[in-house]
Design an enzyme around this catalytic site. Structure first.
Site, mmCIF file in Angstrom:
data_model
loop_
_atom_site.group_PDB
_atom_site.id
_atom_site.type_symbol
_atom_site.label_atom_id
_atom_site.label_comp_id
_atom_site.label_asym_id
_atom_site.label_seq_id
_atom_site.Cartn_x
_atom_site.Cartn_y
_atom_site.Cartn_z
ATOM 1 N N ASP A 107 5.460 0.264 3.407
ATOM 2 C CA ASP A 107 5.639 -0.996 4.132
ATOM 3 C C ASP A 107 5.488 -2.180 3.187
ATOM 4 O O ASP A 107 5.438 -2.021 1.966
ATOM 5 C CB ASP A 107 4.647 -1.074 5.300
ATOM 6 C CG ASP A 107 3.199 -0.864 4.832
ATOM 7 O OD1 ASP A 107 2.925 -1.052 3.643
ATOM 8 O OD2 ASP A 107 2.347 -0.502 5.674
ATOM 9 N N GLU A 154 5.857 9.744 3.323
ATOM 10 C CA GLU A 154 5.512 8.404 2.844
ATOM 11 C C GLU A 154 4.610 8.472 1.616
ATOM 12 O O GLU A 154 3.604 9.181 1.614
ATOM 13 C CB GLU A 154 4.816 7.600 3.939
ATOM 14 C CG GLU A 154 4.572 6.140 3.561
ATOM 15 C CD GLU A 154 4.101 5.289 4.724
ATOM 16 O OE1 GLU A 154 4.190 4.051 4.625
ATOM 17 O OE2 GLU A 154 3.640 5.849 5.741
ATOM 18 N N ASP A 189 0.799 -1.225 0.000
ATOM 19 C CA ASP A 189 0.000 0.000 0.000
ATOM 20 C C ASP A 189 0.828 1.270 0.000
ATOM 21 O O ASP A 189 0.465 2.269 -0.607
ATOM 22 C CB ASP A 189 -0.962 0.024 1.189
ATOM 23 C CG ASP A 189 -0.229 0.195 2.517
ATOM 24 O OD1 ASP A 189 0.591 -0.671 2.854
ATOM 25 O OD2 ASP A 189 -0.475 1.197 3.223
ATOM 26 N N TYR A 246 -5.993 1.055 8.452
ATOM 27 C CA TYR A 246 -7.074 1.300 7.505
ATOM 28 C C TYR A 246 -8.399 0.893 8.119
ATOM 29 O O TYR A 246 -9.122 0.046 7.578
ATOM 30 C CB TYR A 246 -6.806 0.556 6.188
ATOM 31 C CG TYR A 246 -5.606 1.107 5.449
ATOM 32 C CD1 TYR A 246 -5.682 2.325 4.785
ATOM 33 C CD2 TYR A 246 -4.387 0.433 5.455
ATOM 34 C CE1 TYR A 246 -4.578 2.850 4.128
ATOM 35 C CE2 TYR A 246 -3.281 0.955 4.809
ATOM 36 C CZ TYR A 246 -3.383 2.163 4.139
ATOM 37 O OH TYR A 246 -2.296 2.690 3.487
#
Length: 503
Positions: A93, A481, A90, A242
């Site tokens: 990571d 990120e 995603d 999430y």
């Protein structure tokens, strides 16, 4: 009470007037900056799609262009005795979360449907990016009857490590929803992704498009029949990463809207109507789909002149009035440099997704036989008003901002060099064949002030803070990120401007 209320109104008006004047001055300054920074939308479009190759999980093809990546996650699904290889990590990571991945897929598909001609030579790359996700989502939806797999990889274990996806040795837990453990949100989004993608492939691969649509029907039926939020059942496996903060009704609306567009069948229209009144937020994201669904459904009212969809046109315009800086109903903050500022963490995800809705609704407005406008109070809004605001946001991301920082990695002379991304920040397998274990990546790599050794071309990071500042700090994940859903939403606007303006 009446005098206090009137005083409050005057104060609110004054503050709003000052804010709007400030924003307009900022936009004027940005116009001056734009004269010296001329974004190359075609280059940015190509790189925005190339990014997805850097997020691939599974066995990489010979055509892989981001060559510092290699095969990874080849045993994904083994703990459940199924094949769940493929798909995308995603963000920075090594976890596969289906809720944001499916939203990414839906947005890539919507971009391709609306802006396919403007994609030009990037159309095959857009289809490839979509198919890398849908091949995986099909496995998740069909591997085990009565069950839908919704993620691979223990996020808590993964986040304790800083290692390349090619080396990961954390447990590859498999997560699923079922009739007794429902997940209407993630299933609804997966149905939307599969239905939207079926339209993308309808002209180029009818057999594959048919498989996608058949599966989308079944997955939406599952979401409707067994209602519940997946985060209620999966807990720390998906939260706080999430969580389904907005509930699951928006995904049911979103999924049904996409199946209606893919099939034109009245049953999906009836599902949409049966869901009743819904929220009207001032953002659009992997979690909250209401605004996207309203714009998608408004297409029927504007493009097809279908009076049954006037409600959604009105809701889409209410959303636009909450976004436009000179609207009396605006609830959107802007930085001094002119950037929409919704939330401190990963703000650019909202900027790209809202920009997509701006250009797309403008496109629908321009499709009417006579010039179409709507009102935000006394403010008259035309299609170009929306396009102009979207262009300012896209240009800001590409470097037309106070610090002249491109927030797309590998685009322009000044871009983020220390992004919060495991694969990018660690040496490649080619340059460092020895495995880097769970904690082996923190020292000296994560803590280093050196630029990342591998450039994740096209990645858009979380973005600047509310003061237009960006520290370019690897540990500052809220700003440094990247994520698949940030990129997926900007593909449409980039294609629009690449096909409209000289670049």
């Amino acid at each position: 009470m009446g005098n206090c209320k009137m005083g409050g109104l005057i104060q609110t008006f004054f503050i709003t007037w000052v804010l709007f004047c400030s924003i307009n001055i900022s936009f004027s300054r940005l116009g001056a900056q734009a004269a010296s920074i001329n974004p190359n939308y075609k280059e940015a479009l190509a790189k925005s799609l190339l990014f997805f190759q850097g997020q691939r999980s599974g066995r990489l093809p010979p055509s892989q262009q981001i060559t510092w990546r290699s095969h990874s996650g080849l045993s994904d699904g083994r703990l459940a005795n199924v094949d769940l290889t493929g798909g995308y990590y995603d963000a920075g990571d090594n976890v596969k979360f289906n809720l944001p991945m499916a939203f990414t897929t839906t947005m890539l598909s919507w971009s391709t449907l609306e802006y396919g001609k403007r994609l030009g030579p990037q159309l095959p790359n857009a289809r490839a990016a979509i198919r890398w996700a849908t091949d995986y989502l099909l496995k998740c939806a069909t591997a085990t009857p009565g069950k839908i797999y919704v993620g691979v990889g223990d996020p808590n274990a993964d986040h304790r490590c800083w290692e390349r996806p090619e080396d990961m040795d954390t447990v590859r837990s498999v997560y699923s929803v079922s009739p007794s453990n429902p997940g209407s949100d993630v299933a609804g989004e997966m149905a939307a992704a599969l239905a939207a993608a079926s339209l993308v492939f309808r002209s180029s691969d009818r057999q594959y498009a048919g498989l996608l649509l058949r599966t989308a029907r079944k997955v939406l039926q599952f979401a409707l029949q067994y209602r519940g939020a997946y985060s209620d059942r999966l807990g720390s496996s998906v939260c706080p990463f999430y969580c389904s903060y907005s509930g699951y009704k928006d995904e049911l609306l979103w999924g049904a809207a996409w199946l209606f567009r893919a099939t034109n069948e009245v049953q999906y229209y009836n599902i949409i109507k049966s869901l009743g009144a819904d929220d009207q937020p001032d953002l659009f994201s992997w979690d909250n789909k209401y605004s996207g669904a309203h714009v998608l459904l408004s297409r029927r009212a504007l493009v097809n002149n279908d009076k049954n969809f006037q409600q959604y046109k009105q809701e889409a315009e209410n959303f636009m009035c909450k976004i436009l800086p000179n609207s009396p109903y605006s609830s959107t903050q802007y930085t001094q440099g002119g950037l929409m500022y919704k939330l401190p963490q990963d703000n650019l995800q909202y900027v790209t997704s809202i920009s997509f809705l701006l250009t797309t609704y403008a496109k629908y407005m321009k499709s009417t036989k006579t010039p179409y406008t709507f009102n935000c109070g006394s403010q008259v809004v035309n299609a170009n008003s929306l396009i102009s605001l979207a262009k300012r946001q896209v240009d800001y991301i590409l470097g037309v901002n106070p610090i002249r920082m491109s927030y797309m990695v590998g685009y322009g002379p000044n871009f983020p060099r220390r992004i919060h991304h495991r694969g990018s920040s660690l040496p490649s397998k080619t340059s460092h064949p020895q495995a880097i274990g769970c904690s082996g990546g923190f020292e000296p790599f994560y803590s280093s002030s050196n630029p990342n050794p591998n450039i994740l071309t096209g990645a858009i990071v979380g973005g600047p803070n509310q003061n237009d500042g960006f520290p370019d700090d690897r540990s500052d994940y809220s700003h440094s990120e990247p994520a698949t859903y940030i990129n997926a939403a900007i593909v449409g606007p980039l294609a629009y401007f690449a096909g409209t303006l000289r670049s």
